[in-house]
Design a protein around this motif. Structure first.
Motif, mmCIF file in Angstrom:
data_model
loop_
_atom_site.group_PDB
_atom_site.id
_atom_site.type_symbol
_atom_site.label_atom_id
_atom_site.label_comp_id
_atom_site.label_asym_id
_atom_site.label_seq_id
_atom_site.Cartn_x
_atom_site.Cartn_y
_atom_site.Cartn_z
ATOM 1 N N LYS A 110 -5.279 -3.928 -4.846
ATOM 2 C CA LYS A 110 -3.989 -3.235 -4.922
ATOM 3 C C LYS A 110 -3.337 -3.508 -6.271
ATOM 4 C CE LYS A 110 -1.329 -3.380 -1.355
ATOM 5 N NZ LYS A 110 -0.345 -3.819 -0.345
ATOM 6 N N ASP A 138 8.123 -9.407 -2.915
ATOM 7 C CA ASP A 138 7.029 -9.330 -1.940
ATOM 8 C C ASP A 138 5.958 -8.326 -2.363
ATOM 9 O OD1 ASP A 138 8.397 -11.209 -0.408
ATOM 10 O OD2 ASP A 138 9.191 -9.719 0.997
ATOM 11 N N ALA A 139 6.385 -7.204 -2.943
ATOM 12 C CA ALA A 139 5.429 -6.185 -3.381
ATOM 13 C C ALA A 139 4.528 -6.738 -4.487
ATOM 14 C CB ALA A 139 6.164 -4.935 -3.856
ATOM 15 N N ASP A 142 2.099 -9.338 -3.095
ATOM 16 C CA ASP A 142 1.046 -8.702 -2.298
ATOM 17 C C ASP A 142 0.025 -7.943 -3.155
ATOM 18 O OD1 ASP A 142 -0.085 -8.028 0.258
ATOM 19 O OD2 ASP A 142 0.760 -6.013 0.025
ATOM 20 N N ASP A 189 -2.663 -7.354 -6.475
ATOM 21 C CA ASP A 189 -3.653 -8.077 -7.265
ATOM 22 C C ASP A 189 -3.384 -7.952 -8.764
ATOM 23 O OD1 ASP A 189 -5.374 -8.879 -5.015
ATOM 24 O OD2 ASP A 189 -5.643 -6.708 -4.802
#
Length: 187
Positions: free
Chosen positions: A2, A62-63, A66, A68
């Motif tokens: 991601k 948080d985004a 989360d 990579d």
């Protein structure tokens, strides 16, 4: 894998949001671009509030945690990066040791309606991101004259710029894959 896309422009018809979409189309199949769209809701940074992050700040935190890797697309305002983007970076730097950007592979690209394609804003963004501890690629993609830089389908009109963007994305994905290898070996 991601990759979080972050556009420094808040307007609905943003050229930088369009540049992120063009980048998403060039990613390899194992990677997906998820664009964060809550930058406008982030309040001004205030040290009095840093220990109780506002919801909008926590959502960005948080985004990134989360993801990579991070891909920032920035316009240029007054020869620098937009205030709202810098403000978000300030929130993400506190506390510095816990920043979700720390050791995160990050690339900065940009477009503007002027000739220079947000070169100075990209340099400023890379400088701030490096200070926060992100692993920033030493690359830039200046896309000038943004009103004419994209096909109707959203792809970049200039083949050399498309190739340069694909190269930046390949490097970013490679950096993210290297970061994932130690985590996979430990599990």
């Amino acid at each position: 894998m991601k990759i979080l896309g972050l556009s420094g422009s808040l307007r609905a018809g943003s050229h930088n949001a369009k540049l992120l979409r063009a980048a998403g189309d060039l990613l390899p199949p194992e990677a997906e671009l998820v664009v964060f769209d809550g930058l406008k809701a982030i309040p001004p940074f205030d040290e009095d509030d840093e220990h109780t992050r506002p919801d909008a700040v926590q959502a960005l935190w948080d985004a990134i945690a989360d993801a990579d890797a991070v891909l920032v697309a920035t316009p240029e305002y007054n020869h620098s990066l937009p205030g709202q983007l810098k403000n978000a970076f300030d929130w993400l730097s506190r506390p510095l040791a816990d920043s979700p950007l720390r050791n995160t592979p990050t690339a900065v690209i940009g477009t503007s309606t002027g000739l220079f394609g947000a070169v100075w804003a990209q340099a400023e963004a890379r400088k701030v991101l490096a200070a926060i501890g992100a692993r920033v690629l030493d690359r830039e993609l200046p896309v000038g004259l943004a009103d004419d830089a994209f096909h109707e389908q959203g792809h970049l009109s200039d083949e050399d710029q498309t190739l340069a963007l694909a190269g930046i994305l390949a490097e970013l994905v490679g950096e993210a894959q290297q970061s994932l290898r130690p985590a996979r070996a430990a599990s």
